[in-house]
Write a protein that holds these residues in place. Structure first.
Motif, PDB file in Angstrom:
ATOM      1  N   HIS A  26     -40.335  76.217-157.984  1.00  0.00           N
ATOM      2  CA  HIS A  26     -40.258  75.214-156.915  1.00  0.00           C
ATOM      3  C   HIS A  26     -41.652  74.821-156.435  1.00  0.00           C
ATOM      4  CE1 HIS A  26     -36.004  75.667-156.871  1.00  0.00           C
ATOM      5  NE2 HIS A  26     -35.963  76.811-156.216  1.00  0.00           N
ATOM      6  N   ARG A  27     -42.525  75.816-156.274  1.00  0.00           N
ATOM      7  CA  ARG A  27     -43.868  75.578-155.735  1.00  0.00           C
ATOM      8  C   ARG A  27     -44.668  74.619-156.620  1.00  0.00           C
ATOM      9  NH1 ARG A  27     -47.427  80.785-155.635  1.00  0.00           N
ATOM     10  NH2 ARG A  27     -45.726  81.489-154.284  1.00  0.00           N
ATOM     11  N   GLN A  55     -47.255  71.357-148.010  1.00  0.00           N
ATOM     12  CA  GLN A  55     -46.460  72.473-148.506  1.00  0.00           C
ATOM     13  C   GLN A  55     -47.226  73.786-148.350  1.00  0.00           C
ATOM     14  OE1 GLN A  55     -45.075  71.972-152.553  1.00  0.00           O
ATOM     15  NE2 GLN A  55     -45.092  74.177-152.903  1.00  0.00           N
ATOM     16  N   LEU A  56     -48.494  73.790-148.744  1.00  0.00           N
ATOM     17  CA  LEU A  56     -49.295  75.011-148.633  1.00  0.00           C
ATOM     18  C   LEU A  56     -49.615  75.341-147.185  1.00  0.00           C
ATOM     19  CD1 LEU A  56     -51.811  74.749-151.604  1.00  0.00           C
ATOM     20  CD2 LEU A  56     -49.756  76.141-151.439  1.00  0.00           C
ATOM     21  N   VAL A  85     -33.265  77.898-148.673  1.00  0.00           N
ATOM     22  CA  VAL A  85     -34.072  76.839-148.061  1.00  0.00           C
ATOM     23  C   VAL A  85     -34.790  76.016-149.135  1.00  0.00           C
ATOM     24  CG1 VAL A  85     -36.100  76.393-146.615  1.00  0.00           C
ATOM     25  CG2 VAL A  85     -34.359  78.011-145.854  1.00  0.00           C
ATOM     26  N   MET A  86     -35.340  76.687-150.162  1.00  0.00           N
ATOM     27  CA  MET A  86     -36.011  75.956-151.241  1.00  0.00           C
ATOM     28  C   MET A  86     -35.034  75.091-152.025  1.00  0.00           C
ATOM     29  SD  MET A  86     -38.937  78.533-152.757  1.00  0.00           S
ATOM     30  CE  MET A  86     -37.948  80.027-152.716  1.00  0.00           C
ATOM     31  N   LEU A 108     -39.698  72.095-146.583  1.00  0.00           N
ATOM     32  CA  LEU A 108     -38.656  73.095-146.821  1.00  0.00           C
ATOM     33  C   LEU A 108     -39.026  74.014-147.984  1.00  0.00           C
ATOM     34  CD1 LEU A 108     -35.443  70.907-146.341  1.00  0.00           C
ATOM     35  CD2 LEU A 108     -36.341  72.663-144.798  1.00  0.00           C
ATOM     36  N   VAL A 109     -39.582  73.438-149.046  1.00  0.00           N
ATOM     37  CA  VAL A 109     -40.005  74.263-150.178  1.00  0.00           C
ATOM     38  C   VAL A 109     -41.091  75.245-149.739  1.00  0.00           C
ATOM     39  CG1 VAL A 109     -41.177  74.231-152.414  1.00  0.00           C
ATOM     40  CG2 VAL A 109     -39.336  72.618-151.955  1.00  0.00           C
ATOM     41  N   GLY A 110     -42.060  74.772-148.959  1.00  0.00           N
ATOM     42  CA  GLY A 110     -43.113  75.662-148.485  1.00  0.00           C
ATOM     43  C   GLY A 110     -42.580  76.761-147.592  1.00  0.00           C
ATOM     44  N   ALA A 111     -41.607  76.439-146.731  1.00  0.00           N
ATOM     45  CA  ALA A 111     -41.041  77.440-145.825  1.00  0.00           C
ATOM     46  C   ALA A 111     -40.263  78.513-146.589  1.00  0.00           C
ATOM     47  CB  ALA A 111     -40.133  76.754-144.805  1.00  0.00           C
TER      48      ALA A 111
END
Length: 448
Positions: A26-27, A55-56, A85-86, A108-111
């Motif tokens: 995802h990242r 994101q970071l 969440v991702m 959301l991906v970062g969280a």
């Protein structure tokens, strides 16, 4: 704890590792789809970089709160929550057709990503004996980078063949599946499926956070992570594919091959570094400094090469960058050895901030420099990337200064603690050994 971990321990570690592999997928998905994203959202390099930076920023900003939550609620709940969440974020990205939806998706991906790695890393000392922890921690970080291969090869292929929506929906489905596997297979400790720590209150929160930060060993871990990780993260997460394709003139397939070599190199280097850390714990900083020198040396050769670099030199570059991920894991070993177990999650979160702060700063600076040279167009020349990528040397200089400063402080603290605790123990042990030897001599004399 048994010196021989059983099948249950390996199953728990495998389930956590699968969650981390998916988190890395995802990242790094936006980096693979970077050029597609520029056309889909009609943005320049600076705006595209802002996606990754945001994101970071979310990831780094949540590390300390997530560390505190990890000490309170355990790994299982955080891994499952992060995965869900991702998956939601990737689903939103699949249907986003404007900046607002894309930004929310990357938040959301970062969280979710922020909840995953340190939670999986926390499982290792809970399930395995201390002598195995350095190597298994390295393996956790490095095998997790298989997610980059999944984004560079299968996800890139789906994006090319079936389009944006299908690619990101596939990533979301993979994340949902792995979250369900983690829910079924993970256990926080061998004794409890769900393990909870002390309730969080402001007094304890402040004590754990300040205690972790005040120890120079924790800060040495942070600067180690800052300096070793960011070059590889910038390359894999955002600017590697554009640099190789638009700058060096490679095909997407060739660029994907280089990213695969990058990951495989890290997987090979990780166990070696873990073994060296286990055998020579007082020489960890020398390993770190050597890795930084290799990374910067490789970039210097590529940047100074006249014209486009030959493919063989680019292979050497990604091999050098591949050592950065394993090198950053040494930062977590500092956190583990310099902090008591009850604040390990907090200290790990502090360390994990380092590399991602360095990465987001570098990603944004590279994007701004590229925009300044091309006027916001995605029409890059190798000379543009040479100037932009050179900013990494400035960021590395800041990190090196931090390493050298905190290394001196950590050594001084270690010598003080050794004088108070370790030396008396050594004297007592020597006395016990001397007494045992004396008794053995008397016993032999009696037998004679």
């Amino acid at each position: 704890m048994s010196l021989r971990p059983g099948a249950r321990a390996w199953a728990v570690w495998a389930a956590g590792l699968a969650a981390y592999v998916t988190a890395v997928l995802h990242r790094t998905s936006l980096g693979v789809a970077g050029l597609d994203a520029q056309h889909r959202f009609d943005v320049g390099a600076g705006a595209l970089a802002s996606f990754a930076v945001l994101q970071l920023l979310v990831y780094a900003g949540l590390q300390i709160p997530v560390g505190l939550l990890l000490d309170r609620f355990g790994s299982l709940r955080l891994v499952v929550c992060g995965g869900l969440v991702m998956a939601v974020g990737q689903t939103l990205m699949a249907f986003a057709d404007g900046m607002t939806g894309a930004i929310l998706a990357r938040v959301l991906v970062g969280a979710g990503d922020a909840m995953t790695f340190i939670s999986v890393l926390r499982l290792v000392p809970r399930w395995f004996p201390a002598r195995r922890v350095p190597v298994l921690s390295q393996l956790t970080g490095i095998v997790g980078q298989l997610g980059q291969i999944l984004s560079a090869v299968p996800l890139a292929a789906v994006l090319a063949r079936s389009g944006w929506t299908a690619g990101f929906l596939g990533a979301a489905a993979a994340g949902l599946f792995v979250s369900l596997v983690a829910l079924a297979a993970l256990r926080d400790t061998p004794d409890h499926r769900v393990s909870s720590g002390h309730p969080i209150n402001l007094r304890r929160l402040g004590a754990d956070l300040s205690g972790a930060w005040r120890h120079p060993g924790t800060r040495l871990g942070l600067w180690t992570h800052f300096t070793t990780q960011f070059t590889g993260t910038v390359f894999a997460l955002m600017w590697g594919i554009p640099f190789l394709v638009a700058g060096e003139g490679l095909t997407r397939a060739e660029a994907g091959t280089l990213l695969t070599i990058f990951v495989v190199t890290g997987m090979c280097a990780g166990p070696v570094l873990g073994t060296l850390v286990q055998r020579y714990p007082l020489r960890r900083s020398l390993l770190v400094l050597g890795i930084v020198a290799i990374n910067l040396g490789a970039w210097a050769v590529v940047i100074l090469w006249p014209g486009r670099a030959p493919f063989a030199l680019l292979v050497l570059l990604v091999v050098a960058l591949g050592s950065g991920g394993p090198g950053s894991m040494i930062g977590f070993d500092y956190a583990r050895t310099f902090n008591p177990p009850h604040r390990l999650g907090t200290a790990t979160g502090v360390v994990n901030v380092g590399g991602f702060v360095a990465s987001l700063l570098t990603i944004e600076l590279i994007g701004l420099i590229l925009d300044a040279r091309t006027g916001g167009r995605a029409d890059y020349h190798i000379a543009d990337f040479r100037v932009a990528m050179s900013v990494q040397f400035l960021v590395a200089a800041v990190g090196l200064a931090g390493i050298l400063r905190t290394r001196k402080l950590a050594r001084r603290r270690y010598e003080q603690e050794e004088g108070v605790i370790i030396r008396p123990l050594r004297v007592a042990l020597a006395e016990r050994r001397g007494l045992a030897a004396s008794r053995a001599v008397k016993a032999e004399s009696w037998r004679d």
